[in-house]
Design an enzyme around this catalytic site. Structure first.
Site, PDB file in Angstrom:
ATOM      1  N   ASP A  67      42.239  40.678  50.124  1.00  0.00           N
ATOM      2  CA  ASP A  67      42.719  39.968  51.063  1.00  0.00           C
ATOM      3  C   ASP A  67      41.787  39.834  52.717  1.00  0.00           C
ATOM      4  O   ASP A  67      40.316  39.972  52.186  1.00  0.00           O
ATOM      5  CB  ASP A  67      43.825  40.996  52.120  1.00  0.00           C
ATOM      6  CG  ASP A  67      44.476  40.773  53.585  1.00  0.00           C
ATOM      7  OD1 ASP A  67      44.974  39.504  53.264  1.00  0.00           O
ATOM      8  OD2 ASP A  67      44.033  41.404  54.094  1.00  0.00           O
ATOM      9  N   GLU A  89      41.244  36.205  49.303  1.00  0.00           N
ATOM     10  CA  GLU A  89      42.023  34.821  50.420  1.00  0.00           C
ATOM     11  C   GLU A  89      40.888  34.480  50.616  1.00  0.00           C
ATOM     12  O   GLU A  89      40.164  35.271  51.903  1.00  0.00           O
ATOM     13  CB  GLU A  89      43.164  35.942  50.507  1.00  0.00           C
ATOM     14  CG  GLU A  89      43.834  35.773  51.987  1.00  0.00           C
ATOM     15  CD  GLU A  89      44.533  36.095  52.327  1.00  0.00           C
ATOM     16  OE1 GLU A  89      45.587  35.429  52.764  1.00  0.00           O
ATOM     17  OE2 GLU A  89      43.949  36.956  53.076  1.00  0.00           O
TER      18      GLU A  89
END
Length: 635
Positions: free
Chosen positions: A352, A381
């Site tokens: 993330d 990400e």
């Protein structure tokens, strides 16, 4: 509530500090166990306990184990023990913590054998299709607990979009056959690690899992570490891979590190703890949230203030920003990722908020992970919609002097262009499917385009359908997504026409899967429980997904794309004499595909099978296309 927790924690920390000289008590050791035979034989033990910093020494007589060093941090309630396991064998060792007065506290620590070598851990590839879901919103298994003792106050209320709904790991495990029927090959869950923060329907809630409070424990509301291991094992038995969501950029406010920082530089800008108090309403103070602007990280002209706001600002006030430039914290995080691979057998990691953390630290993590697990895969990400930005983050990029070692990046350009194109008519300039063509032309920037993950929606975006049911646009997006040179990622429920937007709350794009909970009126896991439209979409997707499985034309084939012509966008994949042709009418009017224009990929073929309908198409004459029609042809 947050303020009370914070003040209580400070009081407890002060009490612990004052009594540190009196006695040393060990509360826990992380990691909870470790593995022999790793390429890097060094392991860091983080020991938590009242006054533990001040023990005189730590010893063990376990054969093959050497205590290399002790690191005493600023807080008296942590001690780092670095051990070398080069010559150790599996077994249970005893660690002896001796105080200044000679008193010894002994702790058992297990050394385990690895289930397989690092190079035998195979990650996800472009042969896979990832199915992304939220454990809290997908399905609830049998014997789900009503309340977990020892956890912060929480409420499971399915009528509230921002509260916990009660999905769990056993609920996912009980539907493995559904994933097989659909035709996906890998499952990506939002984080399953403990997120023990109090929830609020009007404020911050952690049902999504992105505020970790224990890096070595599955959130008990989802299940146990053993449940996670069982899920992974059963997934592997059915040919499914598991991708684990991790977060190195920040932790949850209720993590012990926030309440009692191991060292003064464990967090970025730790002075903001007093001002935020974990509150989501920290406006009016000097508290600094990240700018959410990722470009300064690669901008050759970036100012120091812009770069600092991106990498050191907190993601939200309830998520303290971790300082990966602290070498001991970085070692902790690296080890944690290895531990989950070895302990439960995950097949990939999705990291993330990748560019928000320090790039050099993340590169060190990826380099070490690739050395230990050369055939594993991690996707980061990287939420910027320009291909040049995304390509900079991929391993071995020529666009930067600093190698990220990150094998897979997320194609936000594909997401952005497709979600714009669905509202537009494809013309001869830049609208409609021209956007997709113009995105793929920059694939030369990627060191490895086949290791780029494309998607049309996820938990942080509006559903592709918005609040509607436009299956023609959806089918075009999926037909392209599942046939181009990418690793495709789907979002749960798309196959049964789940929709929603973030306009009111993120929870409206994270609705419960129909049939996943005991009191649901209907069950979309079964054909009988789906409406006619839902079943039609499910059948269409399943046919495409099963056709894609093991299809080397799609996973290894050369890609050729044609400029959209008279509203028609054509992408060809070719491998060992076989061809797959994706044909999309990017207009809301009937049009004609001029077959002669595509002679270089059609060659002498006279007919092709449309794998979406099973019908055959005559390639000796022009093909009439209905508005927004999609064809996937093979010959």
């Amino acid at each position: 509530m947050k303020q009370i927790l914070f003040l209580t924690a400070i009081l407890m920390a002060n009490v612990m500090t004052m009594s540190a000289a009196k006695k040393s008590v060990i509360d826990r050791i992380e990691p909870t166990d470790w593995f022999v035979g790793m390429k890097n034989p060094t392991v860091q033990l983080m020991v938590y306990g009242q006054g533990i910093r001040d023990v005189k020494d730590v010893t063990t007589d376990y054969p093959g184990v050497k205590i290399d060093s002790l690191v005493r941090l600023d807080s008296p309630n942590y001690l780092l023990v670095y051990m070398n396991l080069k010559d150790a064998q599996p077994g249970t060792m005893t660690l002896n913590f001796r105080s200044e007065k000679g008193k010894v506290n002994s702790e058992k620590f297990q050394l385990k054998a690895r289930e397989k070598k690092g190079e035998d851990r195979l990650g996800f590839t472009n042969a896979d299709v990832l199915y992304m879901l939220m454990p809290d919103r997908f399905a609830q298994g049998a014997n789900h607990p009503k309340q977990i003792k020892g956890m912060c106050t929480y409420v499971e209320d399915r009528s509230k979009p921002s509260l916990r709904h009660g999905g769990d790991l056993n609920g996912i495990r009980e539907h493995m056959d559904y994933f097989k029927e659909l035709g996906v090959t890998a499952l990506w869950f939002t984080p399953v690690m403990e997120n023990d923060s109090p929830d609020s329907d009007n404020g911050f809630s952690t049902y999504h899992g992105y505020a970790t409070t224990n890096y070595y424990r599955v959130d008990p509301r989802f299940g146990s570490n053993e449940d996670y291991k069982r899920l992974c094992d059963e997934a592997h038995e059915k040919g499914l891979k598991i991708v684990m969501d991790m977060i190195f950029n920040h932790s949850g406010f209720e993590h012990p590190w926030t309440l009692d920082m191991p060292s003064k530089d464990w967090l970025n800008l730790p002075e903001w703890l007093k001002e935020s108090n974990g509150s989501s309403n920290a406006q009016g103070t000097s508290f600094l949230q990240t700018s959410y602007k990722l470009t300064p990280v690669v901008d050759p002209y970036a100012s120091k203030v812009d770069l600092k706001e991106t990498t050191e600002g907190w993601f939200v006030p309830t998520m303290p920003d971790l300082n990966q430039h602290n070498p001991h914290l970085l070692r902790y995080l690296i080890q944690n990722s290895f531990w989950w691979i070895e302990t439960v057998g995950i097949d990939g990691i999705r990291m993330d908020t990748y560019p928000y953390a320090y790039a050099d630290a993340m590169a060190q993590w990826m380099k070490e992970l690739n050395e230990e697990y050369p055939n594993f895969n991690t996707v980061g990400e990287t939420w910027v919609t320009e291909p040049a930005y995304t390509a900079t983050w991929q391993k071995d990029s020529k666009l930067t002097e600093n190698n990220s070692h990150l094998k897979t990046v997320m194609d936000f350009s594909f997401y952005d262009k497709m979600n714009s194109a669905k509202h537009e008519e494809t013309d001869g300039n830049f609208s409609g499917l021209q956007r997709l063509y113009n995105s793929f032309v920059y694939d030369y920037l990627y060191p490895n385009p086949s290791s780029v993950m494309a998607f049309i929606e996820n938990h942080d975006t509006d559903r592709f359908l918005g609040n509607g049911k436009d299956t023609l646009a959806l089918k075009q997006a999926l037909a392209l997504l599942l046939t181009v040179n990418r690793i495709p990622q789907l979002y749960y429920g798309t196959e049964v026409l789940m929709n929603g937007t973030k306009e009111v709350t993120d929870g409206n794009v994270r609705k419960d899967f129909p049939g996943g909970f005991p009191d649901d009126e209907r069950n979309c896991f079964t054909k009988e429980g789906r409406t006619k439209a839902e079943q039609s979409m499910f059948t269409w997707m399943s046919r495409l997904l099963h056709w894609r499985q093991g299809n080397k034309v799609i996973t290894k084939g050369k890609q050729t794309q044609f400029l959209p012509y008279q509203g028609v966008y054509v992408v060809a994949r070719q491998y060992q004499g076989k061809t797959a042709l994706t044909v999309l009418n990017g207009t809301s009017k009937p049009t004609t595909m001029n077959v002669a224009r595509y002679e270089e990929v059609i060659g002498k073929a006279s007919k092709a099978k449309d794998i979406l309908t099973g019908r055959y198409v005559d390639l000796s004459k022009n093909i009439e296309l209905k508005p927004r029609q999609s064809l996937v042809l093979e010959f």
